[in-house]
Enzyme design. Structure first.
Site, PDB file in Angstrom:
ATOM      1  N   LYS A 132       0.839  -1.208   0.000  1.00 55.46           N
ATOM      2  CA  LYS A 132       0.000   0.000   0.000  1.00 55.46           C
ATOM      3  C   LYS A 132       0.872   1.255   0.000  1.00 55.46           C
ATOM      4  O   LYS A 132       1.895   1.309   0.698  1.00 55.46           O
ATOM      5  CB  LYS A 132      -0.900  -0.029   1.245  1.00 55.46           C
ATOM      6  CG  LYS A 132      -1.897   1.105   1.324  1.00 55.46           C
ATOM      7  CD  LYS A 132      -2.782   0.948   2.559  1.00 55.46           C
ATOM      8  CE  LYS A 132      -3.811   2.043   2.684  1.00 55.46           C
ATOM      9  NZ  LYS A 132      -4.645   1.883   3.902  1.00 55.46           N
ATOM     10  N   SER A 159      -9.573   1.749   3.408  1.00 53.41           N
ATOM     11  CA  SER A 159      -8.791   2.500   2.459  1.00 53.41           C
ATOM     12  C   SER A 159      -7.772   1.672   1.670  1.00 53.41           C
ATOM     13  O   SER A 159      -7.218   2.165   0.695  1.00 53.41           O
ATOM     14  CB  SER A 159      -8.044   3.618   3.191  1.00 53.41           C
ATOM     15  OG  SER A 159      -7.134   3.076   4.116  1.00 53.41           O
ATOM     16  N   SER A 193      -9.471  -0.572   7.658  1.00 54.27           N
ATOM     17  CA  SER A 193      -8.997  -0.440   6.268  1.00 54.27           C
ATOM     18  C   SER A 193      -8.330  -1.653   5.648  1.00 54.27           C
ATOM     19  O   SER A 193      -8.022  -1.635   4.459  1.00 54.27           O
ATOM     20  CB  SER A 193      -8.031   0.729   6.166  1.00 54.27           C
ATOM     21  OG  SER A 193      -8.752   1.916   5.993  1.00 54.27           O
TER      22      SER A 193
HETATM   23  N1  GLN Z   1     -12.715   4.041   7.144  1.00 55.81           N
HETATM   24  C1  GLN Z   1     -12.058   4.488   8.326  1.00 55.81           C
HETATM   25  C2  GLN Z   1     -11.670   5.935   8.161  1.00 55.81           C
HETATM   26  O1  GLN Z   1     -12.068   6.494   7.208  1.00 55.81           O
HETATM   27  C3  GLN Z   1     -10.855   3.647   8.587  1.00 55.81           C
HETATM   28  C4  GLN Z   1      -9.691   4.029   7.741  1.00 55.81           C
HETATM   29  C5  GLN Z   1      -8.491   3.185   8.053  1.00 55.81           C
HETATM   30  O2  GLN Z   1      -8.582   2.160   8.713  1.00 55.81           O
HETATM   31  N2  GLN Z   1      -7.344   3.657   7.593  1.00 55.81           N
HETATM   32  O3  GLN Z   1     -11.015   6.502   8.979  1.00 55.81           O
END
Ligand code: GLN
Length: 433
Positions: free
Chosen positions: A80, A155, A179
């Site tokens: 990532k 994400s 994420s």
């Molecule tokens: N969807 C969550 C957020 O928007 C988690 C994001 C993540 O785990 N990086 O913060």
């Protein structure tokens, strides 16, 4: 050479040992497929073929000398783009870091390469890992390989899509509130949230440091276990059939978890992202008349809407007069959420939940309503707040054929038991919804 899209780590090992293919051949073929097909789902933001071929040639040299091979020898891996790679661009899905080339590698990357992993490239993600659909990438959204008109989750959507589409055998993602687990569930692959602190965060670009984790996505539990270094080479109805006792447990503070997370995560983000000031890192708008103009223009033009929303929210909850009412209270709620798990784990070894309240949604469907998007993470965020470990395992499909993930949560540092349960579930064939 055989179809690289369906390889597992074991199969890579077998093929290398039997000299059916060399690590170099495998790396070239994996890169060819990933690059050729990247336009379909936009899983990758960029590739690092030189680095991949160098890593592969080190593995081939070891094979030629009959040396012991690493656990990930020759395995094509995607990383990532929030995880630092020396001399390879690391953009965090942001215009602000579009041309940023880190001078060092994240510890997780060093560890993978020291086991022989071949990093093909860097995967697309929500800007600074903020989002649940990968639509917040400043470059382009990712499409779900199972249903290309839908999001892959986020994400770490690029990592999940790369693994689901066979453009990497395994991938690294990051998980702050879901994420890794949520995109794994949307794309029908396995995603592991290791216990907070088990995997070094050195070189992971900070979003919310007290919640950030690095973890793997893979097509099987065994492959995911190999990446986290758990060498067990050896699920409700399925688990019952396997001899487990199923009990209901209560996590009473779950109702407050989303609010608590979006106070703590945004507070930490507002502080962590203060470093992008136009002086350091790459992006600066133009020659601005004053320092303040430079900050304002750089940040105003460099960050996308979601990142700005979070910086504003986080700055607000930390500001004098509001700190106690929001930030301090959220920290107290976080302790209660963590206590719920401690209580629950007194009577059970693991907790099963869905990963997401809904399967992959259509691209664009939730972009106009951030709160609706935040609710995607209701099942994953409590585990993140508590710092325990979790895994998302595919457990069937909806009537429309969309993948569904089941989450198994376990105590701090109990990855071994969690992975054994997940493997038993996967081996038993999962269950059909
Ligand atoms: N969807 C969550 C957020 O928007 C988690 C994001 C993540 O785990 N990086 O913060």
């Amino acid at each position: 050479m055989e179809d690289v899209r369906t390889l597992t780590i074991d199969r890579v090992h077998q093929g290398l040992r039997a000299r059916q293919f060399s690590a170099g051949e495998l790396a070239r073929e994996a890169l060819r497929i990933a690059e050729k097909e990247n336009g379909k789902f936009s899983s990758y933001l960029h590739f690092c073929p030189e680095r991949a071929l160098e890593a592969a040639s080190r593995v081939d040299a070891q094979i030629a000398k009959s040396e012991k091979l690493g656990e990930l020898a020759g395995v094509p891996v995607a990383v990532k783009d929030v995880i630092s790679t020396r001399s390879v661009r690391t953009t965090c899905g942001s215009r602000l870091l579009e041309n940023y080339i880190p001078p060092y590698d994240a510890t997780a990357v060093i560890r993978l390469e020291s086991e022989g992993a071949v990093i093909l490239g860097k995967t697309n993600c929500d800007e600074f890992a903020m989002g649940s659909s990968t639509e917040n990438s400043a470059f382009c959204p990712v499409r779900n390989p199972v249903a290309p008109d839908r999001v892959p989750g986020g994400s770490s959507g690029g990592s999940a899509a790369a693994v689901a589409a066979g453009q990497a055998v395994v991938a690294l993602g990051s998980d702050t509130g879901g994420s890794i687990r949520q995109p794994a569930s949307f794309c029908g692959v396995v995603g592991v949230l290791p216990t907070y602190g088990r995997v070094s965060r050195y070189g992971l670009v900070a979003f919310a440091s007290s919640l950030d984790h690095i973890g793997p996505l893979a097509r099987t539990v065994k492959d995911a276990a190999t990446v986290v270094g758990d060498r067990i080479r050896r699920g409700p109805d399925v688990f019952r059939r396997l001899g487990c006792e199923i009990r209901e447990v209560s996590l009473p503070h779950t109702d407050y978890a989303i609010a608590c997370y979006y106070i703590i995560a945004t507070a930490e983000a507002s502080s962590n992202l203060a470093r992008y000031d136009g002086v350091r890192y790459t992006f600066r708008t133009r020659r601005d008349p004053t320092l303040l103009d430079m900050y304002r223009n750089t940040r105003g033009e460099g960050f996308g809407a979601e990142v700005k929303r979070r910086i504003i929210l986080g700055t607000y909850v930390l500001s004098a007069g509001y700190y106690d009412a929001y930030y301090l209270k959220a920290q107290k709620v976080r302790a209660l959420v963590a206590r719920d798990f401690t209580e629950a784990f007194r009577s059970v070894d693991a907790i099963l939940t869905p990963v997401s309240p809904f399967p992959a949604f259509k691209l664009g469907e939730k972009m106009s309503d951030p709160l609706e998007m935040y609710l995607s993470d209701i099942y994953t965020i409590t585990g993140s707040l508590a710092g325990i470990c979790g895994i998302s395992v595919p457990c069937g499909r909806t009537s429309a054929g969309l993948p569904i993930g089941m989450q198994i949560l376990a105590k701090h540092f109990d990855e071994h038991r969690m992975l054994r349960l997940a493997h038993a579930f996967e081996t038993a064939g999962g269950f059909e919804v």
